[in-house]
Write an enzyme that holds these catalytic residues in place. Structure first.
Site, PDB file in Angstrom:
ATOM      1  N   HIS A  62      30.913  41.406  45.935  1.00 16.35           N
ATOM      2  CA  HIS A  62      30.688  42.644  46.671  1.00 16.35           C
ATOM      3  C   HIS A  62      29.477  43.340  46.078  1.00 16.35           C
ATOM      4  O   HIS A  62      28.984  42.967  45.014  1.00 16.35           O
ATOM      5  CB  HIS A  62      31.912  43.554  46.630  1.00 16.35           C
ATOM      6  N   HIS A 299      39.696  48.727  38.259  1.00 19.59           N
ATOM      7  CA  HIS A 299      39.290  47.859  39.362  1.00 19.59           C
ATOM      8  C   HIS A 299      38.456  46.738  38.771  1.00 19.59           C
ATOM      9  O   HIS A 299      38.521  46.453  37.573  1.00 19.59           O
ATOM     10  CB  HIS A 299      38.556  48.660  40.441  1.00 19.59           C
TER      11      HIS A 299
END
Length: 377
Positions: A62, A299
């Protein structure tokens, strides 16, 4: 659940290396209308900063925060590379999930994906399936194996109980409340006679009313006698499949090794780690607790930083989110660490076993205090 159509699934893909694989994924995100072409640069930059490999053959490339302006709307593209892509450090990715997110939406998406893919057997299946609908339904959570219910909510420790009936009723009630058993199971367990495994440890189950696999544990504040035999812990098992066998085998090993004292003194997270087989059985481990202060919790980026610190040491390290389910996770697996759902302010217990356990815990504490590459909130 996030939206995922069959058009977002690409089976049997090929790429000679990681960069080409990410380029293919970025192109698909652009073609699907999720991102502009410039998003590719952000995905490559992110990979240069830190690997997006989660574990179990899964990678989630990402973009970086400064390329979010290249995202048109949040979405994913899923590529299956049956031959595998070398993601660095000897790690092979077979399923690559490209994520385009306009803000922090990807954090919730990432946690969902890690929960879905935390089953390594399922990850292996996704790497080889030729059915796009199977892959899609697994990723969206529509087709998942029944969960094994075993966490601290199914434990009642150090309770004021002086008879077996109380322990049996507590365990059966918790299992029924969790939806794992029905009234027939409760009736059979409460009226039945548990099996004495020795050293104060007892076990019971029922042949009727098993709706889902689960394990409940009750431990009195002080051991009491039942017909001249010590009662210090009762484990009640509901078996809808073979998932509880790990707990039963571990319980048997601890009894045979004469290590039941650990079962009788551990707190709920520690007992869960012991019975899950995640804690070393020699009792030589060290533990430490730290609070996560990262704004968005653990995360991918801070999670990767944490795992990289742990991998510097030979000791086995498990991580338990004391403000979560209490289930221990392998500290060397990014997927399992992120799947803990650690948020800002959550307390983590690290347990290390090995010659360099003390050094490992010290390094982990220092890394967390410094923000794991992000600074602290």
């Amino acid at each position: 659940m996030f939206e995922l159509s069959l058009n977002d699934i690409h089976l049997g893909a090929q790429a000679p290396n990681k960069q080409e694989a990410i380029t293919r994924v970025a192109a698909a995100l652009t073609q699907a209308g999720y991102a502009r072409e410039g998003y590719l640069n952000g995905m490559l930059q992110r990979e240069h900063q830190t690997s997006t490999f989660l574990g179990s053959g899964i990678a989630i490339p990402h973009g970086t925060p400064d390329t979010r302006d290249q995202v048109l709307k949040t979405g994913v593209q899923v590529f299956q590379f049956p031959q595998g892509i070398d993601w660095g450090d000897g790690q092979m990715a077979y399923v690559v999930i490209g994520i385009a997110a306009r803000s922090d939406e990807h954090l919730a998406l990432l946690r969902q994906l890690t929960h879905v893919l935390s089953d390594e057997k399922m990850a292996d299946r996704l790497a080889t399936t030729t059915d796009a609908e199977e892959l899609r339904s697994v990723l969206t959570g529509e087709r998942l194996p029944a969960p094994f219910l075993f966490d601290i909510s199914l434990m009642a420790l150090d309770i004021a109980a002086e008879d077996m009936m109380t322990l049996k009723a507590l365990n059966a009630g918790r299992l029924q409340q969790a939806g794992a058993v029905d009234a027939d199971f409760v009736s059979d367990v409460v009226s039945g006679n548990p099996l004495n495994l020795g050293q104060g440890i007892w076990l019971n189950d029922a042949t009727r009313g098993n709706l889902a696999s689960a394990v409940a544990v009750s431990r009195p504040l002080a051991a009491f006698n039942l017909d001249g035999q010590s009662v210090a812990l009762l484990v009640t098992v509901a078996m809808a499949d073979d998932q509880p066998l790990t707990v039963l085998n571990t319980l048997g090993d601890l009894v045979l090794a004469g290590q039941t004292e650990r079962l009788l003194t551990a707190d709920a997270p520690g007992l869960l780690a012991l019975l899950s087989g995640e804690a070393p059985q020699q009792g030589s481990q060290l533990s430490a607790e730290f609070v996560i202060r990262n704004e968005h919790g653990l995360h991918a980026r801070p999670g990767t930083a944490l795992v990289n610190v742990i991998k510097q040491f030979d000791s086995a390290v498990t991580v338990t989110n004391l403000d979560g389910s209490g289930k221990p996770a392998n500290g060397r697996s990014l997927m399992k660490v992120v799947a803990l759902g650690v948020q800002n302010g959550h307390r983590l217990r690290f347990t290390a076993d090995g010659a360099d356990a003390e050094q490992a815990l010290k390094a982990i504490g220092e890394a967390i205090a410094s923000g794991l590459g992000e600074g602290v909130a």
